[in-house]
Design a protein around this motif. Structure first.
Motif, PDB file in Angstrom:
ATOM      1  N   ARG A   7     -26.677   2.890  10.607  1.00 29.61           N
ATOM      2  CA  ARG A   7     -26.880   3.457   9.694  1.00 29.61           C
ATOM      3  C   ARG A   7     -27.378   2.502   8.303  1.00 29.61           C
ATOM      4  NH1 ARG A   7     -21.489   7.382   8.459  1.00 29.61           N
ATOM      5  NH2 ARG A   7     -22.139   8.933   9.852  1.00 29.61           N
ATOM      6  N   ASP A   8     -26.990   1.275   8.128  1.00 30.51           N
ATOM      7  CA  ASP A   8     -27.656   0.438   7.573  1.00 30.51           C
ATOM      8  C   ASP A   8     -28.981  -0.041   7.870  1.00 30.51           C
ATOM      9  OD1 ASP A   8     -26.088  -0.843   9.238  1.00 30.51           O
ATOM     10  OD2 ASP A   8     -25.268  -2.291   7.686  1.00 30.51           O
ATOM     11  N   ASP A  52     -21.978   1.523  10.622  1.00 29.95           N
ATOM     12  CA  ASP A  52     -22.481   1.014   9.681  1.00 29.95           C
ATOM     13  C   ASP A  52     -21.957  -0.535   9.678  1.00 29.95           C
ATOM     14  OD1 ASP A  52     -22.440  -0.475   7.078  1.00 29.95           O
ATOM     15  OD2 ASP A  52     -22.081   1.426   5.837  1.00 29.95           O
ATOM     16  N   ALA A  53     -22.963  -1.318  10.176  1.00 30.58           N
ATOM     17  CA  ALA A  53     -22.589  -2.904  10.459  1.00 30.58           C
ATOM     18  C   ALA A  53     -21.802  -3.518   9.628  1.00 30.58           C
ATOM     19  CB  ALA A  53     -23.978  -3.503  10.957  1.00 30.58           C
ATOM     20  N   LYS A  54     -22.232  -3.218   8.007  1.00 32.65           N
ATOM     21  CA  LYS A  54     -21.616  -4.005   7.242  1.00 32.65           C
ATOM     22  C   LYS A  54     -19.834  -3.722   7.256  1.00 32.65           C
ATOM     23  CE  LYS A  54     -22.588  -5.959   2.834  1.00 32.65           C
ATOM     24  NZ  LYS A  54     -23.690  -6.192   1.993  1.00 32.65           N
ATOM     25  N   ARG A  55     -19.772  -2.516   7.289  1.00 28.63           N
ATOM     26  CA  ARG A  55     -18.472  -2.096   7.131  1.00 28.63           C
ATOM     27  C   ARG A  55     -17.552  -2.165   8.362  1.00 28.63           C
ATOM     28  NH1 ARG A  55     -18.188   3.482   5.389  1.00 28.63           N
ATOM     29  NH2 ARG A  55     -15.767   3.145   5.208  1.00 28.63           N
ATOM     30  N   ILE A  72     -22.635 -13.598   8.405  1.00 28.12           N
ATOM     31  CA  ILE A  72     -22.528 -12.753   9.681  1.00 28.12           C
ATOM     32  C   ILE A  72     -23.447 -11.606   9.442  1.00 28.12           C
ATOM     33  CG2 ILE A  72     -20.881 -11.272  10.843  1.00 28.12           C
ATOM     34  CD1 ILE A  72     -18.449 -12.932  10.361  1.00 28.12           C
ATOM     35  N   TYR A  73     -23.462 -11.033   8.322  1.00 28.55           N
ATOM     36  CA  TYR A  73     -24.430  -9.871   8.256  1.00 28.55           C
ATOM     37  C   TYR A  73     -25.876 -10.187   8.253  1.00 28.55           C
ATOM     38  CZ  TYR A  73     -26.259  -5.600   6.463  1.00 28.55           C
ATOM     39  OH  TYR A  73     -26.780  -4.347   6.290  1.00 28.55           O
ATOM     40  N   GLN A  74     -26.026 -11.428   7.706  1.00 25.27           N
ATOM     41  CA  GLN A  74     -27.454 -11.905   7.908  1.00 25.27           C
ATOM     42  C   GLN A  74     -27.923 -12.193   9.438  1.00 25.27           C
ATOM     43  OE1 GLN A  74     -29.752 -11.637   5.490  1.00 25.27           O
ATOM     44  NE2 GLN A  74     -28.049 -10.594   4.340  1.00 25.27           N
TER      45      GLN A  74
END
Length: 83
Positions: A7-8, A52-55, A72-74
């Protein structure tokens, strides 16, 4: 399906690539989701275009690794794991 994104906007293949570099993490094909990420002693984490990877993925990986959530997100966006 290699071009599918979360999603992101992160390609699923990049997340799979990054996460597979973490010791003890196992990625398998899912039935309701394209992939399921497993780690001993943790609930599985589903990965698909609805994710949603961030969430969802970042907090799950944070609980395993303890690394910085932004880092982690980067790493997920780049498709490779660096501590």
């Amino acid at each position: 399906m290699a071009g599918n994104k979360t999603r992101d906007g992160i390609k699923l293949t990049k997340i799979v690539s990054a996460v597979s570099d973490i010791g003890g993490v196992i990625i398998r094909d899912g039935t309701n989701h394209q992939y399921v990420i497993n780690y001993a002693g943790r609930r599985p984490c589903p990965l698909d275009t609805s994710t949603d990877a961030k969430r969802m993925i970042v907090p799950w990986l944070y609980a395993i690794t303890g690394y910085d959530k932004n880092g982690i997100y980067q790493n997920l966006r780049k498709g490779r794991w660096k501590n």
